[in-house]
Design an enzyme around this catalytic site. Sequence first.
Site, PDB file in Angstrom:
ATOM      1  N   GLU A  26      30.728  36.678  34.053  1.00 38.23           N
ATOM      2  CA  GLU A  26      29.697  36.214  35.378  1.00 38.23           C
ATOM      3  C   GLU A  26      30.416  37.484  36.344  1.00 38.23           C
ATOM      4  O   GLU A  26      31.284  38.167  36.174  1.00 38.23           O
ATOM      5  CB  GLU A  26      30.665  35.529  35.938  1.00 38.23           C
ATOM      6  CG  GLU A  26      32.325  35.672  36.204  1.00 38.23           C
ATOM      7  CD  GLU A  26      32.951  34.489  36.500  1.00 38.23           C
ATOM      8  OE1 GLU A  26      32.690  32.796  36.342  1.00 38.23           O
ATOM      9  OE2 GLU A  26      34.186  34.525  36.999  1.00 38.23           O
TER      10      GLU A  26
ATOM     11  N   VAL B 119      46.740  44.837  27.683  1.00 38.96           N
ATOM     12  CA  VAL B 119      48.385  45.633  26.854  1.00 38.96           C
ATOM     13  C   VAL B 119      48.464  45.236  25.776  1.00 38.96           C
ATOM     14  O   VAL B 119      48.951  46.166  24.673  1.00 38.96           O
ATOM     15  CB  VAL B 119      49.387  45.390  28.074  1.00 38.96           C
ATOM     16  CG1 VAL B 119      49.671  46.558  28.956  1.00 38.96           C
ATOM     17  CG2 VAL B 119      49.603  43.966  27.686  1.00 38.96           C
TER      18      VAL B 119
ATOM     19  N   GLY C 100      34.341  42.785  30.640  1.00 43.36           N
ATOM     20  CA  GLY C 100      35.725  42.584  31.241  1.00 43.36           C
ATOM     21  C   GLY C 100      36.280  42.153  31.977  1.00 43.36           C
ATOM     22  O   GLY C 100      37.544  42.231  31.111  1.00 43.36           O
TER      23      GLY C 100
ATOM     24  N   HIS D  35      47.150  50.522  31.269  1.00 48.02           N
ATOM     25  CA  HIS D  35      48.377  49.813  31.881  1.00 48.02           C
ATOM     26  C   HIS D  35      49.262  49.671  31.177  1.00 48.02           C
ATOM     27  O   HIS D  35      50.016  49.058  31.403  1.00 48.02           O
ATOM     28  CB  HIS D  35      47.939  48.802  32.893  1.00 48.02           C
ATOM     29  CG  HIS D  35      47.011  48.941  33.674  1.00 48.02           C
ATOM     30  ND1 HIS D  35      45.535  47.587  33.947  1.00 48.02           N
ATOM     31  CD2 HIS D  35      46.776  49.740  34.362  1.00 48.02           C
ATOM     32  CE1 HIS D  35      45.383  48.202  35.002  1.00 48.02           C
ATOM     33  NE2 HIS D  35      46.030  49.325  35.254  1.00 48.02           N
TER      34      HIS D  35
ATOM     35  N   ALA E 241      31.445  38.589  26.001  1.00 46.03           N
ATOM     36  CA  ALA E 241      31.790  40.452  25.543  1.00 46.03           C
ATOM     37  C   ALA E 241      31.111  39.861  24.057  1.00 46.03           C
ATOM     38  O   ALA E 241      30.513  41.407  23.559  1.00 46.03           O
ATOM     39  CB  ALA E 241      32.856  40.508  25.847  1.00 46.03           C
TER      40      ALA E 241
ATOM     41  N   GLN F 236      42.382  48.296  30.091  1.00 46.67           N
ATOM     42  CA  GLN F 236      43.604  47.967  31.372  1.00 46.67           C
ATOM     43  C   GLN F 236      44.552  46.790  30.576  1.00 46.67           C
ATOM     44  O   GLN F 236      45.038  46.280  31.182  1.00 46.67           O
ATOM     45  CB  GLN F 236      42.791  46.678  32.696  1.00 46.67           C
ATOM     46  CG  GLN F 236      41.580  47.791  33.541  1.00 46.67           C
ATOM     47  CD  GLN F 236      40.951  46.956  34.754  1.00 46.67           C
ATOM     48  OE1 GLN F 236      41.674  47.214  35.241  1.00 46.67           O
ATOM     49  NE2 GLN F 236      39.880  46.793  34.109  1.00 46.67           N
TER      50      GLN F 236
HETATM   51  C1  BV8 Z   1      48.575  52.031  41.723  1.00 45.46           C
HETATM   52  C2  BV8 Z   1      49.500  45.350  33.744  1.00 45.46           C
HETATM   53  C3  BV8 Z   1      49.175  53.832  42.861  1.00 45.46           C
HETATM   54  C4  BV8 Z   1      51.040  43.972  33.629  1.00 45.46           C
HETATM   55  C5  BV8 Z   1      48.327  45.274  35.095  1.00 45.46           C
HETATM   56  C6  BV8 Z   1      45.576  46.458  48.802  1.00 45.46           C
HETATM   57  C7  BV8 Z   1      44.189  47.061  48.497  1.00 45.46           C
HETATM   58  C8  BV8 Z   1      43.619  47.591  47.302  1.00 45.46           C
HETATM   59  C9  BV8 Z   1      44.998  48.334  46.384  1.00 45.46           C
HETATM   60  C10 BV8 Z   1      45.642  47.880  45.726  1.00 45.46           C
HETATM   61  C11 BV8 Z   1      46.054  47.422  47.639  1.00 45.46           C
HETATM   62  N1  BV8 Z   1      47.509  46.686  47.333  1.00 45.46           N
HETATM   63  C12 BV8 Z   1      47.981  47.181  46.564  1.00 45.46           C
HETATM   64  C13 BV8 Z   1      47.509  48.256  45.975  1.00 45.46           C
HETATM   65  C14 BV8 Z   1      47.548  48.614  44.282  1.00 45.46           C
HETATM   66  C15 BV8 Z   1      47.516  47.282  43.129  1.00 45.46           C
HETATM   67  C16 BV8 Z   1      45.918  46.484  42.875  1.00 45.46           C
HETATM   68  O1  BV8 Z   1      44.981  46.748  43.054  1.00 45.46           O
HETATM   69  N2  BV8 Z   1      46.289  45.713  43.575  1.00 45.46           N
HETATM   70  C17 BV8 Z   1      45.656  44.421  44.169  1.00 45.46           C
HETATM   71  C18 BV8 Z   1      45.753  43.013  43.656  1.00 45.46           C
HETATM   72  C19 BV8 Z   1      44.583  44.427  45.273  1.00 45.46           C
HETATM   73  N3  BV8 Z   1      47.547  48.790  42.323  1.00 45.46           N
HETATM   74  C20 BV8 Z   1      48.010  49.060  41.560  1.00 45.46           C
HETATM   75  O2  BV8 Z   1      49.724  48.224  41.863  1.00 45.46           O
HETATM   76  C21 BV8 Z   1      48.504  49.986  40.788  1.00 45.46           C
HETATM   77  N4  BV8 Z   1      49.058  51.311  40.648  1.00 45.46           N
HETATM   78  O3  BV8 Z   1      47.630  51.280  42.935  1.00 45.46           O
HETATM   79  O4  BV8 Z   1      49.484  52.736  41.648  1.00 45.46           O
HETATM   80  C22 BV8 Z   1      48.559  54.435  42.931  1.00 45.46           C
HETATM   81  C23 BV8 Z   1      47.412  54.533  42.144  1.00 45.46           C
HETATM   82  C24 BV8 Z   1      46.293  56.226  41.816  1.00 45.46           C
HETATM   83  C25 BV8 Z   1      47.426  56.731  41.800  1.00 45.46           C
HETATM   84  C26 BV8 Z   1      48.576  57.349  42.610  1.00 45.46           C
HETATM   85  C27 BV8 Z   1      48.899  56.460  42.453  1.00 45.46           C
HETATM   86  C28 BV8 Z   1      48.674  49.513  38.885  1.00 45.46           C
HETATM   87  C29 BV8 Z   1      47.624  47.638  38.554  1.00 45.46           C
HETATM   88  C30 BV8 Z   1      48.476  47.813  37.220  1.00 45.46           C
HETATM   89  C31 BV8 Z   1      49.132  46.079  37.521  1.00 45.46           C
HETATM   90  N5  BV8 Z   1      49.314  45.951  35.948  1.00 45.46           N
HETATM   91  N6  BV8 Z   1      48.576  45.064  34.321  1.00 45.46           N
HETATM   92  C32 BV8 Z   1      50.329  43.041  32.516  1.00 45.46           C
HETATM   93  O5  BV8 Z   1      49.713  43.479  31.556  1.00 45.46           O
HETATM   94  O6  BV8 Z   1      51.223  42.196  32.459  1.00 45.46           O
HETATM   95  S1  BV8 Z   1      47.201  44.837  35.965  1.00 45.46           S
HETATM   96  C33 BV8 Z   1      46.103  43.138  35.071  1.00 45.46           C
HETATM   97  O7  BV8 Z   1      44.830  42.558  35.984  1.00 45.46           O
HETATM   98  C34 BV8 Z   1      45.225  43.624  34.110  1.00 45.46           C
HETATM   99  O8  BV8 Z   1      45.298  45.280  33.402  1.00 45.46           O
HETATM  100  C35 BV8 Z   1      44.570  45.042  35.358  1.00 45.46           C
HETATM  101  O9  BV8 Z   1      43.972  45.504  35.122  1.00 45.46           O
HETATM  102  C36 BV8 Z   1      43.755  44.033  36.105  1.00 45.46           C
HETATM  103  C37 BV8 Z   1      42.887  42.990  36.658  1.00 45.46           C
HETATM  104  O10 BV8 Z   1      42.654  41.516  35.251  1.00 45.46           O
HETATM  105  P1  BV8 Z   1      41.348  41.363  34.274  1.00 45.46           P
HETATM  106  O11 BV8 Z   1      41.631  42.548  33.206  1.00 45.46           O
HETATM  107  O12 BV8 Z   1      40.483  42.002  35.030  1.00 45.46           O
HETATM  108  O13 BV8 Z   1      41.688  40.329  33.943  1.00 45.46           O
HETATM  109  P2  BV8 Z   1      41.019  39.270  35.194  1.00 45.46           P
HETATM  110  O14 BV8 Z   1      41.525  37.863  34.227  1.00 45.46           O
HETATM  111  O15 BV8 Z   1      41.367  39.565  36.215  1.00 45.46           O
HETATM  112  O16 BV8 Z   1      39.726  39.249  35.145  1.00 45.46           O
HETATM  113  C38 BV8 Z   1      38.410  38.320  33.490  1.00 45.46           C
HETATM  114  C39 BV8 Z   1      37.784  39.214  33.765  1.00 45.46           C
HETATM  115  O17 BV8 Z   1      36.759  38.688  32.144  1.00 45.46           O
HETATM  116  C40 BV8 Z   1      36.526  38.229  34.868  1.00 45.46           C
HETATM  117  O18 BV8 Z   1      35.474  39.353  35.219  1.00 45.46           O
HETATM  118  C41 BV8 Z   1      35.731  37.193  33.596  1.00 45.46           C
HETATM  119  O19 BV8 Z   1      34.591  36.984  34.512  1.00 45.46           O
HETATM  120  C42 BV8 Z   1      35.671  38.221  32.282  1.00 45.46           C
HETATM  121  N7  BV8 Z   1      36.125  36.845  31.084  1.00 45.46           N
HETATM  122  C43 BV8 Z   1      36.036  36.173  31.430  1.00 45.46           C
HETATM  123  N8  BV8 Z   1      36.141  35.403  30.006  1.00 45.46           N
HETATM  124  C44 BV8 Z   1      34.897  36.548  29.138  1.00 45.46           C
HETATM  125  C45 BV8 Z   1      34.758  38.002  30.430  1.00 45.46           C
HETATM  126  N9  BV8 Z   1      33.673  38.568  29.858  1.00 45.46           N
HETATM  127  C46 BV8 Z   1      33.402  39.154  29.258  1.00 45.46           C
HETATM  128  N10 BV8 Z   1      33.181  38.017  27.789  1.00 45.46           N
HETATM  129  C47 BV8 Z   1      33.915  36.884  27.899  1.00 45.46           C
HETATM  130  N11 BV8 Z   1      34.812  35.765  27.242  1.00 45.46           N
END
Ligand code: BV8
Length: 224
Positions: free
Chosen positions: A199, A89, A171, A105, A215, A87
Amino acid sequence: MRVVVLTGAGISAESGVATFRDSGGLWEGHDVEDVATPEGFARDPDLVHRFYDARRRGLALVAPNPAHAALAALEETLGEDLLVVTQNVDDLHERAGLRRVVHMHGELRRARCQACGARPAWDTDLQGAPPCPVCGRAELRPDVVWFGEVPYALEVIDRALTGCELFVAVGTSGAVYPAAGYVALAAHSGARTVELNLEPSAVSRYFDEVRTGPAVQLVPQWVA
Ligand code: BV8
């Protein structure tokens, strides 16, 4: 054994790449709606370009960590039986030597022309809308999938998930779909599912096994 690994911002955290949701994360100070949506880009393209230009320049300041290296080593062993879907970039998987990675993504180091659809590799700032190297029009945007846009390679990913024996998520918070639904799809197809995260995530309950820790420790241990 066919393995699918899904990585999120947490695998790059120890390389110094800010995650989205941890305090001080990427979107602190930048409201999500202002930078990672087509509407945000239409409303203020310069703001969005500044946000991605800064992150693209930041890539020069970070390096892959042992978790990225472990997945590249795993690919040496498994070859085509391993598919890494990220996920993220950033380009840290590639810089660690991983040859096959699906950026669902998009990528900071790629632009997309809104006029001709070309997706040229890109390393400089996009602000000031330089001309598309293919069609010459000033219609370049970051080749990043924003909220509301369809992620890349969905068919490739779904096919890999329905055919794998092991699914490992590294992660990722399980906050964004369709990626957050992949554990359920893999489990439904009979795969064993493992979560490696600092976590528990929003989808931990769907995994057969959850290992918590950084990780850089968990991934090399799992690969070994
Ligand atoms: C789509 C690029 C249709 C941009 C990103 C309501 C309910 C359900 C879904 C939706 C809804 N309303 C809208 C939706 C759909 C929506 C969505 O899911 N919204 C969410 C907010 C509810 N999704 C979309 O719009 C997607 N498109 O659905 O199109 C479709 C789908 C299928 C088929 C046809 C049509 C597009 C979403 C893409 C958005 N772009 N990124 C950029 O980078 O600037 S999203 C971005 O956040 C990331 O790419 C990633 O995907 C997402 C989550 O980020 P994570 O990678 O998980 O990172 P995060 O910070 O959240 O967490 C970090 C994790 O690491 C934590 O768990 C932490 O504990 C852990 N961690 C931290 N340190 C460590 C660690 N682990 C291990 N070791 C460490 N040291």
